[in-house]
Structures are given as structure tokens and as C-alpha cells.
Design an enzyme around this catalytic site. Structure first.
Site, PDB file in Angstrom:
ATOM      1  N   HIS A  45       6.310  -6.053  -8.096  1.00  0.00           N
ATOM      2  CA  HIS A  45       4.865  -5.868  -8.274  1.00  0.00           C
ATOM      3  C   HIS A  45       4.111  -7.151  -7.959  1.00  0.00           C
ATOM      4  CE1 HIS A  45       1.085  -4.833 -10.577  1.00  0.00           C
ATOM      5  NE2 HIS A  45       1.320  -3.694  -9.966  1.00  0.00           N
ATOM      6  N   CYS A  46       4.728  -8.276  -8.277  1.00  0.00           N
ATOM      7  CA  CYS A  46       4.077  -9.581  -8.098  1.00  0.00           C
ATOM      8  C   CYS A  46       3.867  -9.952  -6.639  1.00  0.00           C
ATOM      9  CB  CYS A  46       4.897 -10.676  -8.761  1.00  0.00           C
ATOM     10  SG  CYS A  46       5.279 -10.390 -10.497  1.00  0.00           S
ATOM     11  N   ILE A  47       4.644  -9.369  -5.726  1.00  0.00           N
ATOM     12  CA  ILE A  47       4.549  -9.772  -4.324  1.00  0.00           C
ATOM     13  C   ILE A  47       3.839  -8.728  -3.465  1.00  0.00           C
ATOM     14  CG2 ILE A  47       6.602 -11.193  -4.584  1.00  0.00           C
ATOM     15  CD1 ILE A  47       8.147  -9.183  -2.877  1.00  0.00           C
TER      16      ILE A  47
END
Length: 348
Positions: A339-341
Site C-alpha cells: 500500500h505504501c508504494i
């Protein structure tokens, strides 16, 4: 009309249709300490880009001169293309450095450019270029941009699309980000830019997220809406891990909460992987840090016995979507997950 909400904009939930996904390519920086780590990270980012491209187009921001090398790793995409564009970068966490897109329900798209300062001005972080990426992405997408002085990142918010947003005390109210801001001021600025009306505050994130490369408590690794009224929560079954108590506390807070529509929240517990420690530190491996794309779920895997258990939970929550597992251990070693990337651009 200087705030998105004044023009009728709001942040759609992640499960709403996407136009595309934005990502950023790992570049030499303190997160990746040598060439071997950087090459491993690029393989991991490439695997996520290809997985997402099976469901929707991907635009990957690469550093100047990096197109050829990135293309050799990511390929052309699966059922949808992977487009490469060159801009100066410091790091590779597009969820946090990119814009948060909002829509007005009438065919309009805009972008929120939060102030980015390296996750609370951490001493290892660089953000000279990353602080400008949201504006670059907004310009590439051809959208209006709303800037705000609030220091915030995309991984620090999660919305249900019906007025509710999840926040964390140690992020938005952390000293490194918004010193001097009150809870009420933060909420007002969040609501004005996301079109939300109710904030549910969690006291902290996962224990491992407070390490060297941690975000100091991003919500997207501990809790996420699956649909309005239903929220997934990271739970750690092993009482030896500090997240055992953290998860219980967070689940209890959410069970006792109502959303913006007055619904009592239903909590779905998603057990953590069985591994507890890596390199002498508590891990924050979490299935919550997944990415919803068109007709699909790209889910973190850890070569762990609980991978398939998590996949079954997600298949139950998203029966119309295909679940794709991608090994996220290298990404977590750098300080985040799938999700962070990734960052969604909603379809209008």
C-alpha cells in the site's frame, strides 16, 4: 472556495474504480544502503507494478536517466501498460510523497498536496525532491492542486467514502510533523481536504513502525476499511510480541466507534504472519497493508503459513475481486508495504 470541500470534492474509497495507479522507482538513498539492496528493492517494486498492471494501468515515476534500467526490470505490463515518466526523486513511497486524489462526482478530479517533510523530519530522510512529487503527479494527471500546510502522508489516512477517516495520534499530532496544531485543527484541515466529517483516532501504529525507517504510526499498516461500516484490523496472536496488546487496544477502540453515518463498526481481525523477529527487531509484517485495484487485491505475502489464511479472509471480504499475493518482505525491510508504494488515481 480555497478548500476542496468548498468545491464539492471528496476522497473516494480505495475500492472505487481507478483510472490508474502511480508508483515511484527506488533510487540510491539511505533506505537502500548498497547496490545489492537497491537491486533487490527494484525487483520487489517491479513485481508489485506488474501485479497491479494485470488490473489497471500503472505510471511509474523514475529518476532522470532511469527509464531504460527501470523498463528492463518492470517490463511492459500485464493486461495494462506500465508507463514510465522521469522526475527527480529522493525515495520510492508514492503513497506518502504523491498526491491524494479527490473527485467531485461531476467528472472533476483534483489533487491534495500535503506538506511532506520526511515522515516527521527524520534525521536519515531526504525530501528536497519528494516534497515536490505530489505537484508533479498532479500536473501529469492534468488536475487542479490544493496545497495545505498540514504535514501528512497518504499512508496516514484511510477513508470509507462516506465521511469517515482513520487517523493516528503519533502521526498527525506528532511533534515532528505538526507541532502546535490541536486535534480540532488537524481534523478541520483533514475534513476540508478529504470531504470527511468524522475522524476516528487511534493512539498508535504497530511497534515496528517506530524503528529507524518507520513512519511513526501510519494507519494503513494497522487498520483499513473494507467497505462502509466494516474495518479490518491487524491482530498479533502471539502475546510475546508488543503488537499483541496494541492490536487488542485498537480493535477495542474501533468496535466501540461509530462512523460518520452513525453505524457501529464491524471489526474483522486479520492475524499477523507467524514470524516475530527479523535481524533482532520486532517485525511489523502486516496483511492490512494491501492495495485494492480494479477487480483485484494485491496482497502482501511473507512466505509464511498465514499467507493463505489472510488471502481467504480477503477473498471473503472482496468476493468479486481476484487476490494476488506478492512477496513484500523486501519492501517491509525498507519501511513499508505494498500500500505504501502505490497511490490510486480514481476514475471520474
Amino acid at each position: 472556495m480555497n478548500k476542496p470541500v468548498d468545491a464539492g470534492f471528496r476522497m473516494p474509497p480505495e475500492w472505487a474504480p481507478h483510472e490508474r495507479t502511480w508508483m515511484a522507482w527506488p533510487s540510491p538513498n539511505p533506505t537502500f544502503t548498497d547496490e545489492a539492496e537497491l537491486a533487490e528493492a527494484r525487483q520487489a517494486w517491479g513485481a508489485v507494478a506488474r501485479a497491479v498492471s494485470a488490473y489497471e494501468p500503472v505510471t511509474l515515476v523514475v529518476p532522470p536517466g532511469g527509464t531504460e534500467g527501470a523498463r528492463a526490470v518492470v517490463g511492459e505490463g500485464e493486461r495494462h501498460p506500465i508507463e514510465l515518466v522521469e522526475r527527480e526523486l529522493d525515495d520510492a513511497w508514492m503513497r506518502d510523497i504523491g498526491p491524494t486524489f479527490v473527485t467531485d462526482g461531476r467528472g472533476g478530479l483534483a489533487a491534495v498536496d500535503w506538506t511532506f517533510n520526511g515522515w516527521g523530519a527524520q534525521d536519515w530522510a531526504r525530501w528536497e525532491h519528494d516534497s515536490k512529487i505530489a505537484r508533479h503527479v498532479s500536473d501529469l494527471a492534468g488536475t487542479r492542486t490544493y496545497s495545505t500546510a498540514l504535514v501528512n502522508e497518504g499512508g496516514a489516512i484511510h477513508v470509507d467514502g462516506e465521511g469517515t477517516v482513520l487517523l493516528t495520534d503519533t502521526v498527525q499530532l506528532g511533534e515532528g510533523r505538526n507541532p502546535g496544531w490541536t486535534r480540532e485543527q488537524v481534523e478541520a484541515e483533514i475534513h476540508a481536504h478529504l470531504g470527511t466529517t468524522k475522524a476516528i483516532w487511534l493512539p498508535y501504529g504497530l511497534a515496528g513502525d517506530y524503528g529507524t525507517y518507520g513512519t511513526q504510526g501510519h494507519v494503513d499498516i494497522v487498520a483499513a476499511f473494507a467497505r462502509p461500516g466494516v474495518v479490518m484490523v491487524h491482530t498479533q496472536p502471539d502475546p510475546a510480541h508488543p503488537d499483541h496488546e496494541r492490536g487488542r487496544t485498537i480493535a477495542a477502540i474501533l468496535r466501540a466507534s461509530t462512523d460518520a453515518r452513525g453505524r457501529q463498526l464491524e471489526v474483522v481481525e486479520v492475524p499477523a504472519p507467524t514470524v516475530l523477529v527479523e535481524d533482532g527487531e520486532w517485525v511489523d509484517y502486516s496483511y492490512i497493508n494491501h492495495y485494492l485495484c480494479n477487480d483485484g487485491v494485491v496482497l502482501c505475502s511473507f512466505d509464511d503459513p498465514r499467507d493463505e489464511e489472510a488471502a481467504e479472509i480477503f477473498r471473503g471480504l472482496f468476493p468479486e475481486r481476484t487476490v494476488t499475493l506478492v512477496d513484500a518482505r523486501t519492501i517491509f525491510a525498507g519501511g513499508g508495504g505494498i500500500h505504501c508504494i502505490t497511490q490510486q488515481q480514481p476514475k471520474v
